[in-house]
Design a protein around this motif. Structure first.
Motif, PDB file in Angstrom:
ATOM      1  N   GLN A 120      -0.641  -1.265 -77.446  1.00 44.22           N
ATOM      2  CA  GLN A 120      -2.038  -1.191 -77.023  1.00 44.22           C
ATOM      3  C   GLN A 120      -2.189  -0.294 -75.791  1.00 44.22           C
ATOM      4  N   GLU A 549      -9.854  -9.004 -76.571  1.00 43.41           N
ATOM      5  CA  GLU A 549      -9.563  -8.014 -77.624  1.00 43.41           C
ATOM      6  C   GLU A 549      -8.060  -7.724 -77.692  1.00 43.41           C
ATOM      7  N   ASP A 553      -5.391  -8.477 -80.693  1.00 42.97           N
ATOM      8  CA  ASP A 553      -4.578  -7.397 -81.226  1.00 42.97           C
ATOM      9  C   ASP A 553      -3.087  -7.739 -81.166  1.00 42.97           C
ATOM     10  N   LYS A 556      -1.912 -10.101 -83.834  1.00 43.72           N
ATOM     11  CA  LYS A 556      -1.755  -9.413 -85.114  1.00 43.72           C
ATOM     12  C   LYS A 556      -0.458  -8.595 -85.142  1.00 43.72           C
ATOM     13  N   ARG A 557      -0.268  -7.788 -84.093  1.00 46.57           N
ATOM     14  CA  ARG A 557       0.868  -6.867 -84.121  1.00 46.57           C
ATOM     15  C   ARG A 557       2.198  -7.545 -83.826  1.00 46.57           C
TER      16      ARG A 557
END
Ligand SMILES: Nc1nc2c(ncn2[C@@H]2O[C@H](COP(=O)(O)OP(=O)(O)OP(=O)(O)O)[C@@H](O)[C@H]2O)c(=O)[nH]1
Length: 787
Positions: A120, A549, A553, A556-557
């Motif tokens: 990110q 956010e 993320d 998920k990753r």
């Protein structure tokens, strides 16, 4: 100098050095720091352990030689802090390059820097996690922490500041002091951290050394010591003059590779540039006067030996005085450069070693409580590694740590064993055989330790230290506050302002999601996870839109779970309008025991400048006279539990005073029942007192060009924003406003489109303000799903 015969690589000995050489294993030897408490023997100064960094071959030197242990006076634990985008990561990258730990220069804009290693961070070009990097510069060990600039990650900065001995504040020379710089500067003040300022981006069009220095003086209320002057500004910026030594440093492209590694350094002569020469001469005289005003030793030297001619003052005397003044935080050295254009970073590294403190130059009261050999360390950050489990960043203050050793965690009251110790080189780690005071390293194998925990050798040493702490506080007995003092100054975790529900793709994945959230929470104490008592849904609470956010993320990753977030909601607060009283009776028979409690509570609103997040608890005299200590805990638990969820919308209750007016308890009654009765009674009293909803009010700072100012202001007016000030910053306008958080959802997208992407903003929690009755009933209706 003689060489140690048993060393694996090589090892120098020097007379009277405070080190002793130990040979602990086949593969490595370590140096043991004696820290003046033990007898010095013939000693090691340097010990080299060869390490292979196989990963990131493009980036890293194939075989970086890492010195295992450094003399304490040659260690610098340094943080880099600044406003978002000031150039911290770019500066760090140059430091790693010039110190020889990377072979090619990474670029934030290309997403290939060493310290921004999270996906990110690379995608967004911002720092989210602080990254610790260890490297050596001219026989100094620098443990450097690149911290995030975005306000959503302020806690991350605070956490790191606690373990730093010094900091470099990076500024965009075209913008001077920006909003987040002020925040981190205040944090550094709180932790009394000596600082150096680096005016970066001197190559930018609107860069102005004078403007930036003036803004440091005005906004940070500090005394800048100009140690350098730029040669040229903006497009013509090509080098610096060292005001102390009157040497000029000019960066000229030597080949196709304009990496700034080599620069010309020579004395500045009057014939080179008469006006610059005069400027430097004046700056040196001013610097000398400033330092003499702040340092008696230097003032004496001038008066006795050099009052006639400041030119004769030796540079090293001036440097030592600057160092003393910096360590005493009476003034701040200012340097400049352009990290992106590879100018000025090497002198910055020199300044770090020259002017910022070594670990032993900082005073820590708590060290007096521990015996010389006793371990005292702080876990200041946790990372989760898929293969190795949690990796805990540790700063060690006294004693030593070795792999396979057990430590006692005071916060968790448990003993844990670590398996390995690693030196952090951004996302690479190098195994080390021991850790000495003043150093930072990663411990593998600690299962319980979390961010902010204090680690000591054993429970006995914690108790002995608590006793010592009690004695130095003047008390005989060890009590709770002594134990609390042993915990190295806790990080204040701010309350989250946003929350939303989070759901796994299927019920089967709930367990995985719970695990992922508990790992992320251990890493990041500003992330809160709760279960909604009515719906059973998991609620994620964070410091801002970006924070939530990023967490979404990462789940998920890093954990492979595709989750669904509910709409982002504002975390309101509840308080009371009037004083009120309530009584309650609990009478329950469970098994053969009768639990019986009657109580009367009074609540009153607390008014004042500062918000009072925890209820103030008082007792009527008739109660306190007969109240046993054990019951007090049960009562206070009941009050605290009740305040977690207010009676109107279930938000935390603040700014209240609770007085226990009466209490009767049957002897068989359990503490849980007492807490339950108190809790229920308090809810009744709160309802009677009339609930007022408070909303988070944010302090907003927008930097916008004059052309787009009116569009930004018109938009703010629609958001219930109140403009407090409009300042001029170079060619831009800076709008300072207060806006309710509820009106700021998706603001970055709107501002971007209104200003063609030219404006930037920062948003920070300022206070909580009361909703008017219309707004409150509209909110109630929305929450009940009526509109
Ligand atoms: N002109 C110019 N641009 C620079 C300089 N240093 C950094 N930048 C640019 O400024 C932007 C931000 O740089 P970063 O190094 O990511 O800044 P940062 O302070 O680490 O940012 P955060 O981690 O997001 O707070 C990037 O586009 C860099 O290329 C400089 O010396 N001159």
């Amino acid at each position: 100098m003689e060489t140690c015969s048993r060393s694996i690589e090589y090892c120098h000995f020097e007379e009277n050095s405070p080190f002793q050489c130990y040979h602990t294993s086949e593969s490595a030897h370590i140096l043991y720091q004696l820290s003046n408490r033990k007898k010095p023997c013939s000693s090691c100064v340097l010990c080299l352990v060869s390490v292979n960094c196989s990963r990131q071959k493009r980036h890293w030197k194939k075989s970086a030689t890492v010195k295992a242990v450094f003399a304490l006076c040659r260690i610098r634990n340094i943080g880099i802090m600044a406003h978002i985008d000031a150039g911290k990561t770019t500066t760090t990258e140059r430091m790693l390059y010039y110190s020889g730990y990377i072979r090619t220069l990474g670029d934030v804009d290309d997403g290939d820097t060493v310290t921004d290693f999270m996906v990110q961070e690379r995608e967004r070009g911002i720092t989210i996690q602080s990254a610790a990097v260890t490297f050596d510069w001219k026989d100094y060990r620098i443990n450097l922490i690149d911290t995030p600039g975005h306000v959503d990650f302020t806690l991350e900065v605070e956490r790191c500041l606690r373990v730093l001995d010094g900091a470099v504040a990076v500024f965009d020379a075209s913008a001077g002091v920006e909003a987040q710089t002020l925040t981190v500067w205040r944090q550094a003040d709180k932790h009394q951290i000596p600082r150096i300022c680096f005016l970066n981006k001197m190559d930018k069009n609107r860069a102005s050394f004078t403007y930036a220095v003036e803004s440091i003086k005005q906004k940070l209320k500090t005394k800048p010591l100009l140690l350098q002057l730029p040669i040229g500004e903006a497009k013509t910026f090509r080098g610096l003059v060292d005001v102390v030594t009157k040497e000029q440093m000019i960066w000229k492209p030597t080949s196709d590779l304009d990496d700034g590694k080599f620069f010309e350094q020579k004395p500045l002569l009057e014939t080179d540039d008469p006006s610059l020469f005069q400027e430097v001469q004046d700056a040196r005289n001013t610097l000398i006067e400033q330092v003499a005003d702040l340092d008696d030793e230097f003032a004496e030297l001038i008066l006795e030996e050099h009052s006639e001619n400041f030119d004769l003052i030796p540079s090293n005397k001036l440097q030592s005085a600057i160092r003393r003044v910096t360590l005493a935080q009476k003034a701040v050295p200012v340097l400049c450069g352009s990290a992106l254009k590879n100018k000025g970073v090497q002198p910055l590294l020199d300044a770090i070693t020259m002017y910022l403190p070594a670990p032993h130059e900082r005073s820590y009261e708590f060290l007096e409580w521990y015996n010389n050999d006793d371990l005292c360390a702080l876990a200041f950050k946790v990372l989760h590694d898929k293969c190795r489990g949690p990796l805990v960043f540790i700063r060690i203050y006294s004693g030593s740590l070795k792999p396979q050793s057990a430590v006692y965690n005071i916060n968790k009251s448990c003993t844990e064993r670590m398996s390995r110790l690693l030196l952090p080189f951004a996302d690479q780690q190098i195994e080390i055989p021991s850790l000495m005071p003043g150093n930072i390293a990663l411990a593998v194998g600690l299962k319980q330790s979390a961010t902010g925990d204090t680690l000591v050798s054993s429970k006995a040493s914690a108790v002995a230290a608590a006793r010592q702490a009690g004695r130095s506080a003047g008390g005989e007995q060890r009590n709770t506050s002594d134990i609390e003092r042993l915990l190295l100054a806790g990080v204040e975790v701010p309350e989250p302002v946003f929350f939303c529900t989070i759901e796994p793709p299927s019920m089967a994945k709930q367990q995985d999601l719970d695990n992922a959230l508990s790992c992320l929470q251990r890493e990041d104490p500003s992330l809160k996870v709760k279960i909604d008592p009515d719906t059973g849904q998991t609620i994620l609470c964070g410091m801002g839109e970006l924070h939530i956010e990023i967490i979404h993320d990462r789940i998920k990753r890093e954990y492979g779970i595709e989750t669904y977030l509910g709409p982002l909601q504002v975390a309101y607060r509840e308080t009371i309008l009037n004083a009120a009283q309530a009584t309650d009776v609990l009478d329950k028979v469970i098994g053969d025991k009768r639990h019986f409690v009657t109580t009367e509570l009074e609540v009153r609103p607390v008014s004042g400048e500062r918000m009072v997040t925890k209820p103030i608890i008082e007792y009527a005299e008739s109660v306190i006279e007969v109240l046993p200590k054990e019951l007090q805990e049960a009562i206070e638990n009941g009050i605290m539990n009740s305040c977690v969820q207010g009676p109107l919308l279930g938000f935390p209750v603040q700014d209240i005073d609770v007085t226990v007016q009466s209490l009767t308890v049957h002897p068989d009654t359990s503490d849980t029942m007492i807490s339950a009765c108190i809790s229920r009674c308090l809810q009744k009293a709160l309802k009677k007192a009339g609930i007022q909803i408070l909303e988070p009010l944010m302090s907003l700072e927008i930097t916008v060009s004059e052309d787009h100012l009116s569009a930004a202001l018109a938009d703010l007016a629609q958001r219930r924003g109140s403009i407090q000030e409009i300042q001029s910053r170079q060619d831009n306008k800076v709008v300072i406003a207060a806006v309710p958080l509820a009106e700021m959802m998706g603001y970055s997208t709107v501002l971007r489109s209104l200003t063609s992407g030219s404006a930037t903003f920062t948003l920070e929690l300022a206070s909580y303000q009361a909703l008017n009755s219309q707004e409150q009933s509209a909110l109630l209706q929305r929450r009940m799903g009526l509109v």
